[in-house]
Design an enzyme around this catalytic site. Sequence first.
Site, short mmCIF file in Angstrom:
data_model
loop_
_atom_site.label_atom_id
_atom_site.label_comp_id
_atom_site.label_asym_id
_atom_site.label_seq_id
_atom_site.Cartn_x
_atom_site.Cartn_y
_atom_site.Cartn_z
N LYS A 147 0.81 -1.22 0.00
CA LYS A 147 0.00 0.00 0.00
C LYS A 147 0.84 1.27 0.00
O LYS A 147 0.32 2.35 -0.27
CB LYS A 147 -0.96 0.02 1.20
N LYS A 197 -7.11 -10.16 -7.96
CA LYS A 197 -8.43 -10.20 -7.30
C LYS A 197 -9.27 -8.98 -7.67
O LYS A 197 -8.74 -7.90 -7.94
CB LYS A 197 -8.28 -10.32 -5.79
N LYS A 207 -11.70 -2.81 -5.30
CA LYS A 207 -12.37 -1.52 -5.44
C LYS A 207 -11.39 -0.42 -5.84
O LYS A 207 -11.78 0.65 -6.23
CB LYS A 207 -13.11 -1.16 -4.16
P1 ATP Z 1 -8.65 -3.05 -2.09
O1 ATP Z 1 -9.42 -2.27 -3.08
O2 ATP Z 1 -7.66 -2.22 -1.32
O3 ATP Z 1 -8.10 -4.30 -2.66
P2 ATP Z 1 -10.57 -4.69 -0.91
O4 ATP Z 1 -11.52 -4.65 -2.04
O5 ATP Z 1 -9.69 -5.88 -0.71
O6 ATP Z 1 -9.68 -3.42 -0.97
P3 ATP Z 1 -11.09 -4.65 1.94
O7 ATP Z 1 -11.82 -3.61 2.70
O8 ATP Z 1 -9.62 -4.74 2.14
O9 ATP Z 1 -11.42 -4.45 0.38
O10 ATP Z 1 -11.72 -6.06 2.19
C1 ATP Z 1 -12.96 -6.32 2.76
C2 ATP Z 1 -13.19 -7.81 2.78
O11 ATP Z 1 -13.51 -8.27 1.47
C3 ATP Z 1 -11.98 -8.65 3.23
O12 ATP Z 1 -12.42 -9.69 4.08
C4 ATP Z 1 -11.42 -9.18 1.95
O13 ATP Z 1 -10.71 -10.38 2.12
C5 ATP Z 1 -12.67 -9.36 1.11
N1 ATP Z 1 -12.37 -9.24 -0.32
C6 ATP Z 1 -11.92 -8.15 -0.95
N2 ATP Z 1 -11.76 -8.39 -2.26
C7 ATP Z 1 -12.13 -9.68 -2.46
C8 ATP Z 1 -12.19 -10.54 -3.60
N3 ATP Z 1 -11.86 -10.10 -4.79
N4 ATP Z 1 -12.62 -11.80 -3.44
C9 ATP Z 1 -12.97 -12.24 -2.23
N5 ATP Z 1 -12.94 -11.51 -1.12
C10 ATP Z 1 -12.52 -10.24 -1.21
#
Ligand code: ATP
Length: 329
Positions: A112, A195, A198
């Site tokens: 990050k 993955k 957002k």
């Molecule tokens: P970023 O945009 O920084 O990657 P994020 O989408 O991972 O953020 P977080 O707030 O970090 O969002 O995660 C919230 C929850 O959603 C966590 O438990 C994470 O493991 C899950 N999560 C996020 N993205 C995925 C995904 N693509 N598939 C499955 N679970 C996810």
Amino acid sequence: MKERLFSGIQPTGNLHLGNYLGAVKNWIALQDDYDAFFCVVDLHAITLPQDPEQLRSKIVELTRVYLASGIDPVKSTIFVQSDVSGHAELAWLLNTIARMGDMEKMTQFKDKSTKEGSERSSVGLFDYPVLMAADILLYDSEIVPVGDDQRQHIELTRTLARRFNERFEETFVVPKGDIREEGMRIMGLDDPTKKMSKSASSEYNYIALSDAPDVIRKKIMKAVTDSEPTITYSDDRAAVKNLLTIYSLLSEKSITEIVSLYEGKGFGDFKKDLAEVVVDFILPLQERMNALTDADVELILTQGAQKAEMISSKKIRAVKNVMGLGVTK
Ligand code: ATP
Ligand code: LTN
């Protein structure tokens, strides 16, 4: 007595299907068996710069998602992290237990901080894992359902709990992660090697829970596949595997069932149906979200914070006591 469960999501960005399928959907299934605490972790969100007005509306929106998805405020405790002062307080106390050596191993900071560079990143971003440990340990949580990306943070939480218990006296429960592996990791629609996220650069990467039906259809139709014309499930076909996973998780049909449904058919048919499966899931969710008034949300968060405060303030007192801090009771 049920075991205590704790988890949280940051109120940042657009919540997407990956967040729902990877996190919230599992929580719904767990809330009957555990004394569950679901937190909107806004103190974690500010480890990266946030616009105050937007942050506040994201906090309310995420709470609406929790509720509309089926987290029941009668069974579970839903609250905002910054409404309960113990989180920041315990994070400070644990900062004196965490070692620089523990923290420098954390890969999330490395990931990050690449954008700004570590020189310009906040100390809060570096300290993020200790605040997460505080969230968990504050409630004597036994189980922490999270995605695979949080494994290292759970390990740190366990290390800090054990180290504290050894140095002072038995104070913290050493929690276990409930880490979902394969299947629960939803990949980007535009790039199945990463993955769904957002913070992705293209909006064709994700399906936001707030997307309109036509946007959803367009995104699914544009999702990358591969050069094979048939619909089969295999690790070598990451894009198709991902679409099948989404289809299966949202329709409650098994992958085998879906594969046999599309035998002899092409991606056109498959994607059209998948788009409808996604729309059929998201539209009612959006309706349930819209039906919740600000007053409903506020009341639930106030009650949640009161319950969390009651439990956590006792813990803070116990922790300060064994550390020899404070004089007044
Ligand atoms: P970023 O945009 O920084 O990657 P994020 O989408 O991972 O953020 P977080 O707030 O970090 O969002 O995660 C919230 C929850 O959603 C966590 O438990 C994470 O493991 C899950 N999560 C996020 N993205 C995925 C995904 N693509 N598939 C499955 N679970 C996810
Ligand atoms: N870091 C987590 C969110 C989070 C969390 C927690 C999860 C903050 N505190 C405590 C479980 C328990 C994430 O980004 N998914």
